[in-house]
Design a protein around this motif. Structure first.
Motif, PDB file in Angstrom:
ATOM      1  N   SER A 105       0.816  -1.218   0.000  1.00  0.00           N
ATOM      2  CA  SER A 105       0.000   0.000   0.000  1.00  0.00           C
ATOM      3  C   SER A 105       0.846   1.264   0.000  1.00  0.00           C
ATOM      4  O   SER A 105       0.437   2.279  -0.561  1.00  0.00           O
ATOM      5  N   ILE A 315      -6.154  -4.061  -2.270  1.00  0.00           N
ATOM      6  CA  ILE A 315      -4.899  -4.791  -2.093  1.00  0.00           C
ATOM      7  C   ILE A 315      -5.154  -6.225  -1.654  1.00  0.00           C
ATOM      8  O   ILE A 315      -4.394  -7.139  -1.994  1.00  0.00           O
ATOM      9  N   LEU A 338      -5.572   0.356  -5.979  1.00  0.00           N
ATOM     10  CA  LEU A 338      -5.738   0.691  -4.573  1.00  0.00           C
ATOM     11  C   LEU A 338      -6.330   2.080  -4.408  1.00  0.00           C
ATOM     12  O   LEU A 338      -6.494   2.545  -3.277  1.00  0.00           O
TER      13      LEU A 338
END
Length: 340
Positions: A105, A315, A338
């Protein structure tokens, strides 16, 4: 007030070496602390990351052109994101960047490992596909490695994927006499002929690959761009004309095999036909990057070159996207998004 900066990242780790086809049990999504920014570093929030066929090879503990993924460590790959914090004068908060720390992330990395990208010129995801590594692979493989020239008949396997779909269109735009593709569904075959301008295409699941290729290319082929290997490479060797060339980019049919492939069984034809089969690594062709971006972005703006993306959101769905790509569930580039 600005939001506080994140202190942790969610990242996918490889936890077991796959035997044959990977399974979800070979991976784990974990939370890890982010390091403090040092001088010359930036903090990036990843907006999209790439899953690609070459990553399957990196899951094996074998020496190759890129090091294998390490167990219980974050995997990596192409990603585009937004700069959240910077300790490098070349990057400002809000800049969009392309880098190699995907599968997570957030990423902290040196500014020397990052390239700015312009979201006004193309969608950010394009820098992972049509204007990124897969696109340069197609461009360099066809033009530099296979030595394509106007009037060549071209066959592309895996032609509905991120690389193959671009190879066929570049060949058409550069004056191929005939462009033929193979794909794994009737829907993808229609896409190749109706959207991407291939002259012929076939579903390799519908019959013998050699017979289908020879029917689609009655005068033979001059160039083969190989994404599949196995029976497709055997079919191409049978169909290539004298002095034909093949760029060997990938062999996805064999990536999850536990037994050696029997094909191609006709390599002796390479001698009489004086064929040239050459392996392709995109990292050898970075010098072509400016020319590639200029030419391909022009074709995209004019509408002459089309591209597809398959996006999977979240994710937590990264591994499922990767496994789907290996199964051929994608049309064009497979992207894990994302973005909020």
């Amino acid at each position: 007030m600005s939001a506080p900066l994140p202190t942790t990242s969610r990242e996918w780790h490889l936890v077991a070496r796959p035997q044959g086809w990977p399974t979800p049990d070979d991976f784990a999504l974990r939370e890890a602390a982010l390091p403090e920014l040092a001088d010359g570093q930036i903090l990036v929030k990843n907006l999209h990351f790439s899953v690609d066929p070459y990553m399957r090879g990196r899951m094996n503990d074998v020496k190759s052109y890129v090091p294998p993924f390490q167990l219980d460590q974050p995997m990596d790959g192409g990603a585009v994101g937004e700069v959240l914090a910077s300790r490098d004068e070349g990057f400002a908060v809000g800049d969009h960047v392309l880098h190699g720390l995907g599968w997570r992330s957030h990423a902290v990395l040196g500014a020397d490992r990052v390239a700015k990208v312009d979201a006004s010129l193309a969608p950010l995801t394009a820098y992972l596909g049509v204007l990124g590594m897969p696109g340069l692979t197609a461009y360099a493989g066809l033009l530099a490695v296979a030595g394509f020239k106007e009037g060549d008949a071209v066959f592309v396997s895996g032609a509905a994927g991120a690389v193959g779909s671009q190879v066929g269109q570049i060949a058409r735009l550069k004056g191929a006499s005939r462009v033929i593709g193979s794909a794994g569904s009737d829907e993808k075959v229609r896409l190749l002929t109706e959207e991407y301008g291939f002259d012929a295409a076939f579903n390799y699941k519908n019959g013998d690959v050699t017979e289908q290729l020879k029917a689609a290319a009655p005068d033979g082929i001059d160039v083969y761009f190989d994404n599949v290997g196995g029976d497709h490479l055997e079919a191409a060797i049978s169909t290539l004309n004298v002095h034909g060339r093949a760029a060997i980019c990938g062999m996805i049919s064999m990536y999850n095999a536990t037994e050696p492939s029997p094909a191609p069984r006709n390599l002796a034809l390479v001698i009489g036909k004086r064929l040239r089969l050459e392996g392709l690594l995109v990292s050898d062709h970075q010098a072509l990057q400016p020319q590639f971006v200029e030419e391909v972005s022009g074709w995209i703006r004019s509408g002459e070159l089309k591209y597809s993306e398959t996006k999977v959101s979240g994710i937590e769905n990264g591994v499922e996207a990767f496994l789907g790509m290996l199964r051929g569930a994608n049309t064009g580039k497979m992207i894990v998004s994302l973005a909020d």
